[in-house]
Design a protein around this motif. Structure first.
Motif, PDB file in Angstrom:
ATOM      1  N   LEU A  79       0.686  -1.416  -0.228  1.00 25.26           N
ATOM      2  CA  LEU A  79       0.251   0.206  -0.467  1.00 25.26           C
ATOM      3  C   LEU A  79       0.948   0.799  -0.355  1.00 25.26           C
ATOM      4  O   LEU A  79       0.232   2.118   0.401  1.00 25.26           O
ATOM      5  N   HIS A  80       1.541   1.209  -0.211  1.00 25.96           N
ATOM      6  CA  HIS A  80       2.401   2.443   0.224  1.00 25.96           C
ATOM      7  C   HIS A  80       4.302   2.239  -0.312  1.00 25.96           C
ATOM      8  O   HIS A  80       5.163   1.843   0.328  1.00 25.96           O
ATOM      9  N   ILE A  81       4.919   3.051  -1.736  1.00 23.44           N
ATOM     10  CA  ILE A  81       6.240   2.586  -1.586  1.00 23.44           C
ATOM     11  C   ILE A  81       6.555   4.460  -2.979  1.00 23.44           C
ATOM     12  O   ILE A  81       4.910   4.644  -3.106  1.00 23.44           O
ATOM     13  N   HIS A  82       7.401   4.608  -2.370  1.00 17.84           N
ATOM     14  CA  HIS A  82       8.174   5.593  -3.690  1.00 17.84           C
ATOM     15  C   HIS A  82       8.944   5.485  -4.022  1.00 17.84           C
ATOM     16  O   HIS A  82       9.528   4.840  -4.612  1.00 17.84           O
ATOM     17  N   ALA A  83       7.991   5.314  -5.393  1.00 18.65           N
ATOM     18  CA  ALA A  83       9.161   4.781  -6.773  1.00 18.65           C
ATOM     19  C   ALA A  83      10.359   5.818  -6.848  1.00 18.65           C
ATOM     20  O   ALA A  83      11.305   4.289  -6.822  1.00 18.65           O
ATOM     21  N   THR A 242      -1.198  10.128   0.886  1.00 17.64           N
ATOM     22  CA  THR A 242      -0.721  10.691   1.852  1.00 17.64           C
ATOM     23  C   THR A 242      -0.048  10.087   2.892  1.00 17.64           C
ATOM     24  O   THR A 242      -0.382   8.619   2.960  1.00 17.64           O
ATOM     25  N   HIS A 243       0.470  10.880   3.740  1.00 21.16           N
ATOM     26  CA  HIS A 243       1.438  10.953   4.950  1.00 21.16           C
ATOM     27  C   HIS A 243       0.328  11.485   5.887  1.00 21.16           C
ATOM     28  O   HIS A 243       0.174  12.263   5.499  1.00 21.16           O
ATOM     29  N   CYS A 244       0.221  10.265   7.068  1.00 21.15           N
ATOM     30  CA  CYS A 244      -0.588  11.290   8.199  1.00 21.15           C
ATOM     31  C   CYS A 244      -0.182  10.524   9.676  1.00 21.15           C
ATOM     32  O   CYS A 244       0.032   9.436   9.874  1.00 21.15           O
ATOM     33  N   ALA A 279      -0.392   6.537   4.929  1.00 14.70           N
ATOM     34  CA  ALA A 279       0.322   6.113   5.562  1.00 14.70           C
ATOM     35  C   ALA A 279       1.223   5.998   6.635  1.00 14.70           C
ATOM     36  O   ALA A 279       0.326   7.256   6.911  1.00 14.70           O
ATOM     37  N   HIS A 280       1.401   5.402   6.920  1.00 18.28           N
ATOM     38  CA  HIS A 280       1.736   4.863   8.976  1.00 18.28           C
ATOM     39  C   HIS A 280       0.751   5.393  10.008  1.00 18.28           C
ATOM     40  O   HIS A 280       0.656   4.336  10.290  1.00 18.28           O
ATOM     41  N   GLY A 281       0.397   6.514  10.026  1.00 21.30           N
ATOM     42  CA  GLY A 281      -0.486   6.618  11.187  1.00 21.30           C
ATOM     43  C   GLY A 281      -0.318   6.380  13.033  1.00 21.30           C
ATOM     44  O   GLY A 281      -1.292   6.011  13.281  1.00 21.30           O
ATOM     45  N   THR A 330       5.966  -0.892   2.539  1.00 21.02           N
ATOM     46  CA  THR A 330       7.133  -1.121   1.987  1.00 21.02           C
ATOM     47  C   THR A 330       7.693  -0.001   2.634  1.00 21.02           C
ATOM     48  O   THR A 330       8.346   0.267   3.007  1.00 21.02           O
ATOM     49  N   ASP A 331       7.106   1.092   2.416  1.00 25.79           N
ATOM     50  CA  ASP A 331       7.607   2.481   2.286  1.00 25.79           C
ATOM     51  C   ASP A 331       9.597   2.802   1.943  1.00 25.79           C
ATOM     52  O   ASP A 331       9.772   3.216   2.227  1.00 25.79           O
ATOM     53  N   ILE A 332       9.165   1.864   0.339  1.00 26.35           N
ATOM     54  CA  ILE A 332      10.468   1.891   0.152  1.00 26.35           C
ATOM     55  C   ILE A 332      10.408   3.586  -0.101  1.00 26.35           C
ATOM     56  O   ILE A 332       9.708   4.184  -0.987  1.00 26.35           O
TER      57      ILE A 332
HETATM   58 FE    FE Z   1       6.524   7.339   2.509  1.00 23.18          FE
END
Ligand code: FE
Ligand code: GUN
Length: 453
Positions: A79-83, A242-244, A279-281, A330-332
């Motif tokens: 659910l969360h990748i920074h390409a 978004t990030h939260c 993302a995160h929370g 993964t939040d790559i």
């Molecule tokens: Fe992120």
């Protein structure tokens, strides 16, 4: 090679977690899929129509059998990748989040003004993620039109289910001159441009690749941009990401600027929808969780990245039991692994650390937060069914009406991380060993919508 254009069937031992806390294993199941990639039937050998259905699939010549020691599992949802951070995987993890962003990450992402650089990096990234079993990926791109288009086109070409977002970030207080949107208006227009481009891509009529509205996080965006993107999300019906409340710094920065939490502010900007991925929370409180639940928004739990940047462990069990949708990311490159299996393992480990605590100088009774732990079944559920719930897509389990997104895991693969002993392990042990040990070497085939990638 069959390409998903005809109805097909698989005879395999399936392992999935349709309900939280339980593994469902069916030996020698028959999974039938229509020409569009939707599962039409999952039949166990004990069923009265099993032999007839199997014979029909054999006659039609569309039956595929998995090899010995191979198991069919649902594809993994990241659910969360920074390409654009792919070249940074496994680097720069010694810095706190604010310095990591400004000193390392923004300068790297700025390089994607070069679309050829983007093509090279994004091609290698999507190949690696697919090989690791990630059948659905939710991507942050960069601010650049061409690079974002390249990312969406590569996902479509390679057949990965994906959401691709143009990162919106216009606030000069945080974003450097060479890596920020020229204005709120420009960022909104570029977001719309990518939405139209992705929806109009040849071969994308079924929406395998979708656009997603992507304000980076509140500290990188002006109020005008956040308001405009909330309005756009409503008009286009797109997903939002978004990030939260990721870290102490990020959480506090929003309260200091707006006098309210990330969650409250995002809701007020119209960015908290049934199709929002946060993302995160980590620092969302009970009131925030109620807001998420009411909106039907979800959390991308990024346990490995959280170790490095978040200053805390997400109380994932409490959120899930409170009715909040949660999946895994993964939040790559906020964490050093691209593997959702790794994310599952870390989610379990982190939950135990939260449950029992970590400071040996404290007495056991006051060391942790009891009732926080999850196990391998819960983690796999989050990484499959949970991700599907967050995205509101029918993915993550083998059931009629769901997409056939699947991986074949070979427990005997040379160089893999799974070591099974037939006279020691039962099938639930095998599943557990897969969740704890599987690597890319163990993944022998990957399908999305019934099509082998
Ligand atoms: Fe992120
Ligand atoms: N907050 C804003 N941008 C980012 C990012 O790229 N990674 C992480 N982990 N947090 C962020």
């Amino acid at each position: 090679m069959p390409d998903g254009a005809t109805a097909r069937a698989w005879r395999a031992t399936i392992m999935h977690t349709p309900r939280r806390g339980a593994v469902d294993i069916v030996e020698d199941a028959l999974v039938e899929v229509d020409a569009g990639g939707t599962i039409v039937a999952v039949t166990a050998p004990a069923a009265a129509d099993y032999a007839g259905r199997m014979a029909a699939a054999q006659v039609a010549g569309t039956l595929e059998r998995l090899g010995p020691h191979q198991y069919l599992l649902p594809g993994l949802v990241d659910l969360h990748i920074h390409a654009p951070q792919w070249p940074q995987l496994g680097k720069a993890l010694h810095l706190p989040l604010d310095r990591w962003l400004t000193e390392r990450t923004f300068p790297l992402e700025a390089r994607y003004r070069d679309a050829e650089f983007a093509r090279r990096i994004y091609g290698s990234m999507v190949d690696t993620l697919v090989a690791g079993g990630t059948t659905t990926a939710v991507y942050f791109g960069t601010i650049h039109r061409d690079a974002n288009r390249v990312l969406a086109e590569i996902c479509l070409e390679k057949g990965q289910r994906a959401f691709v977002g143009k990162v919106a970030m216009d606030d000069p207080a945080l974003c450097p001159p060479d890596y920020r949107d020229a204005s709120a208006h420009a960022a909104i227009a570029e977001t719309e441009d990518l939405i139209h481009h992705i929806r109009g891509l040849a071969g994308n009529a079924a929406g395998l690749v979708r656009p997603i509205v992507t304000p980076r996080f509140i500290p990188a965006c002006t109020d005008a941009l956040l308001e405009g993107l909330g309005d756009l999300a409503r008009r286009c019906g797109c997903h939002v990401q978004t990030h939260c409340s990721e870290s102490d710094w990020a959480h506090r920065a929003v309260i200091d600027r707006l006098g309210k939490t990330d969650t409250r502010a995002l809701a007020d900007f119209g960015l908290m929808t049934r199709h929002t991925v946060l993302a995160h929370g980590n620092f969302i409180g009970d009131e925030d969780a109620a807001t998420l639940r009411a909106a039907g928004s979800g959390i991308a739990h990024c346990p490995l990245s959280n170790v490095y940047f978040a200053n805390a462990v997400l109380p994932v069990r409490r959120l899930v039991e409170g009715g909040v949708h949660v999946g895994v990311g993964t939040d790559i490159s906020g964490g050093p692994s691209a593997s959702i299996f790794d994310a599952c393992r870390t989610a379990v480990a982190a939950s135990i650390v939260l449950d029992e605590g970590s400071d040996p100088a404290k007495v056991a009774a006051s060391r942790g937060r009891p009732g926080s732990r999850i196990d391998f079944r819960d983690a796999f559920h989050l990484a499959t069914v949970g991700g599907g719930e967050v995205l509101d897509l029918k993915i993550g389990k083998f059931a009629p009406g769901y997409r056939f997104d699947a991986i074949a895991v070979d427990t005997m693969a040379a160089g893999g991380g799974v070591h099974v002993f037939d006279d020691v392990d039962d099938l639930e042990d095998v599943f557990q060993k897969i969740v704890y040990g599987a690597t890319t070497a163990n993944i022998k085939a990957v399908w999305v919508d019934g099509r082998r990638l």
